[in-house]
Design a protein around this motif. Sequence first.
Motif, short mmCIF file in Angstrom:
data_model
loop_
_atom_site.label_atom_id
_atom_site.label_comp_id
_atom_site.label_asym_id
_atom_site.label_seq_id
_atom_site.Cartn_x
_atom_site.Cartn_y
_atom_site.Cartn_z
N GLU A 149 -0.81 -111.91 -22.07
CA GLU A 149 -0.72 -111.36 -21.65
C GLU A 149 -1.39 -110.41 -20.77
OE1 GLU A 149 2.47 -108.06 -23.35
OE2 GLU A 149 1.35 -107.86 -24.76
N TYR A 150 -1.30 -110.46 -19.91
CA TYR A 150 -2.16 -110.29 -18.85
C TYR A 150 -2.05 -108.58 -17.94
CZ TYR A 150 -2.39 -114.71 -18.30
OH TYR A 150 -2.86 -116.69 -18.22
N ALA A 151 -3.61 -108.26 -18.09
CA ALA A 151 -3.23 -106.49 -17.39
C ALA A 151 -4.50 -106.62 -16.73
CB ALA A 151 -4.57 -105.91 -18.66
N TYR A 152 -4.22 -105.48 -15.45
CA TYR A 152 -5.14 -106.10 -13.93
C TYR A 152 -5.41 -104.90 -13.76
CZ TYR A 152 -1.19 -109.36 -13.86
OH TYR A 152 0.92 -110.28 -14.30
N GLN A 153 -7.08 -105.41 -13.35
CA GLN A 153 -7.90 -104.61 -13.21
C GLN A 153 -7.80 -104.15 -11.50
OE1 GLN A 153 -12.33 -105.44 -14.35
NE2 GLN A 153 -12.59 -102.77 -13.66
N ASP A 154 -7.42 -102.78 -10.80
CA ASP A 154 -7.03 -102.47 -9.72
C ASP A 154 -7.39 -101.93 -8.91
OD1 ASP A 154 -6.04 -101.94 -7.57
OD2 ASP A 154 -3.80 -101.67 -8.23
N ILE A 155 -8.79 -101.72 -9.03
CA ILE A 155 -9.66 -100.89 -7.63
C ILE A 155 -8.41 -98.77 -7.87
CG2 ILE A 155 -9.69 -101.18 -5.67
CD1 ILE A 155 -12.57 -100.40 -5.59
N ALA A 156 -7.56 -99.35 -7.35
CA ALA A 156 -6.78 -98.34 -6.51
C ALA A 156 -6.11 -97.56 -8.30
CB ALA A 156 -5.79 -98.33 -5.57
N ASP A 157 -6.50 -98.08 -9.40
CA ASP A 157 -5.98 -97.55 -10.78
C ASP A 157 -6.74 -96.14 -11.05
OD1 ASP A 157 -4.59 -97.14 -12.99
OD2 ASP A 157 -5.13 -98.61 -13.89
N ILE A 158 -6.92 -95.29 -10.13
CA ILE A 158 -7.65 -93.79 -11.05
C ILE A 158 -6.69 -92.55 -11.18
CG2 ILE A 158 -9.71 -94.86 -10.05
CD1 ILE A 158 -8.77 -93.30 -7.26
N GLY A 175 -15.58 -99.92 -18.35
CA GLY A 175 -14.66 -99.41 -19.11
C GLY A 175 -13.47 -99.33 -18.28
N HIS A 176 -13.76 -99.16 -17.68
CA HIS A 176 -12.25 -99.80 -16.38
C HIS A 176 -11.43 -100.33 -16.58
CE1 HIS A 176 -10.00 -99.97 -12.69
NE2 HIS A 176 -9.87 -98.59 -13.00
N ALA A 177 -11.70 -101.97 -16.60
CA ALA A 177 -11.28 -102.76 -17.35
C ALA A 177 -11.27 -103.10 -18.66
CB ALA A 177 -12.48 -103.92 -17.58
N VAL A 178 -11.18 -102.65 -19.21
CA VAL A 178 -10.15 -101.95 -21.02
C VAL A 178 -9.90 -101.31 -20.61
CG1 VAL A 178 -11.07 -101.76 -22.86
CG2 VAL A 178 -12.54 -103.25 -21.76
N ARG A 179 -9.32 -99.90 -20.14
CA ARG A 179 -8.35 -99.04 -19.91
C ARG A 179 -6.99 -99.79 -19.06
NH1 ARG A 179 -7.70 -96.18 -15.07
NH2 ARG A 179 -6.48 -94.60 -15.17
N MET A 298 -8.93 -96.48 -26.97
CA MET A 298 -8.65 -96.23 -25.93
C MET A 298 -7.71 -94.76 -24.95
SD MET A 298 -7.25 -98.91 -23.81
CE MET A 298 -7.26 -100.67 -24.52
N LYS A 299 -7.29 -94.28 -26.60
CA LYS A 299 -7.06 -92.75 -25.62
C LYS A 299 -8.38 -91.75 -25.33
CE LYS A 299 -3.52 -92.57 -29.19
NZ LYS A 299 -3.02 -92.25 -30.12
N GLU A 300 -9.53 -92.65 -25.93
CA GLU A 300 -11.45 -91.54 -25.27
C GLU A 300 -11.09 -92.33 -24.10
OE1 GLU A 300 -12.60 -89.34 -26.81
OE2 GLU A 300 -11.26 -89.23 -28.50
N LEU A 301 -11.08 -93.68 -23.83
CA LEU A 301 -11.40 -94.46 -22.56
C LEU A 301 -10.80 -93.24 -21.71
CD1 LEU A 301 -11.38 -98.09 -22.73
CD2 LEU A 301 -13.61 -96.57 -22.28
N GLU A 302 -9.10 -93.26 -21.99
CA GLU A 302 -8.26 -92.32 -20.85
C GLU A 302 -9.00 -91.33 -21.06
OE1 GLU A 302 -5.34 -92.24 -17.98
OE2 GLU A 302 -6.42 -93.69 -19.06
N LYS A 303 -9.13 -90.37 -21.56
CA LYS A 303 -9.18 -88.80 -21.60
C LYS A 303 -10.76 -88.75 -20.74
CE LYS A 303 -10.50 -86.91 -24.97
NZ LYS A 303 -10.64 -86.25 -26.53
N GLY A 304 -11.74 -89.80 -20.91
CA GLY A 304 -12.95 -89.35 -20.16
C GLY A 304 -13.14 -89.94 -18.52
N PHE A 305 -12.41 -90.63 -18.00
CA PHE A 305 -12.07 -91.34 -16.99
C PHE A 305 -12.50 -90.44 -15.82
CE2 PHE A 305 -10.65 -94.36 -13.79
CZ PHE A 305 -11.98 -94.89 -13.19
N ALA A 306 -11.46 -89.35 -16.15
CA ALA A 306 -11.67 -88.74 -14.89
C ALA A 306 -12.85 -87.63 -14.70
CB ALA A 306 -10.35 -87.39 -15.27
#
Length: 378
Positions: A149-158, A175-179, A298-306
């Motif tokens: 499967e493919y996931a796409y790291q997009d700078i606008a994915d914030i 961290g953003h890549a894995v998110r 993964m939940k921690e990555l999401e929670k900590g990004f903002a």
Amino acid sequence: MEQYTVTGMSCAACSAHVEKAVSKVPGVTSCSVSLLTNSMGVEGTASVQEIITAVEKAGYGASKKESVEMGVKMKKPVLVIMAAGMGSRYGGLKQIDPVDDQGHIIMDFSLYDAVKAGFEKVIFVIKKENEKDFKEVIGDRIAKVVQVEYAYQDIADIPEGFAVPEERTKPWGTGHAVRSCRELVDGPFVVINADDYYGKSAFSQIYDYLTTHKDGEKMDYAMVGYVLENTLTENGHVARGVCTTDDLSHLTGITERTRIERRGDETAYTEDEGKTWHTIPAGSIVSMNLWGFTESFMKELEKGFAPFLEKNISANPLKCEYFLPSVVNGLLEEGRAQVTVLKSYDRWYGVTYKEDKQTVMDAIRKMKEDGLYPEKLW
């Protein structure tokens, strides 16, 4: 009887050697090693660390298997490969040089070792605009062997409420890549770099760990650490995260050293452009970004990004990065997670400098001659 996973054994003599070494540990009353399942059962009063140390001194790797509640089926871990920056130093994916006469690139060998360890699904984190070339270079041939499967790291994915700063082109970090995989991961997962050779034992150890451990009072993660000397190049200096652990092989900290190199018979680092050098103890363990996580991370990555963006986007709008190790370190400091360091004594290979390519090619050729890999992997 306590159960352990043992790595690095390849013959009956190996298993006999491990069994003999562990049996000599004070407090051990019984030891049985299985080459077939790479496992070991130990009875007695010796500590886990004493057992693991005995195995390591014998030249192998070991980690304790934790019991899993009856009736609970563990999900198989998936492999996440951070490949969004792959090929950048070559001017494009199609310009990546193979490392053998069969056209394999370094990633082929990591994937081969991962499949042999038990992985059945891989998620490639790439740039959307590189998808066609990526599939041509490696993706399509791997899809014939495992689920891809493919996931796409997009700078606008914030997160909502934030905007990408003008003139920023740099992605937001590992961290953003894995998110980017958050919609594809629903169980344990392993994260690796695309351009690194990690060796067979790393994948078998991390796979075994994630299939025998789950979160308890603390989130239960793992990483594979390497002997520093096994990660150096003769062609210049390197940056490494030097690890410290407690008596149970739990990670207590990672110190980033940005310039490490051999100096005579020693390895040292400098922080002042070479004016002064500080020796790093022989055998120190370093991180090469091979991590094993449960779904909770993964939940921690999401929670900590903002909160990361809130703190850093105004101070350093063009270069701030959301690093994977920083998120892990934060959880350790909060006492909410533990990370077991699984040691690999394999040689790590990568192309830090253009001169390293020949070293990698020579190593791959030698491993094939020794029977570690077939001439054609797929």
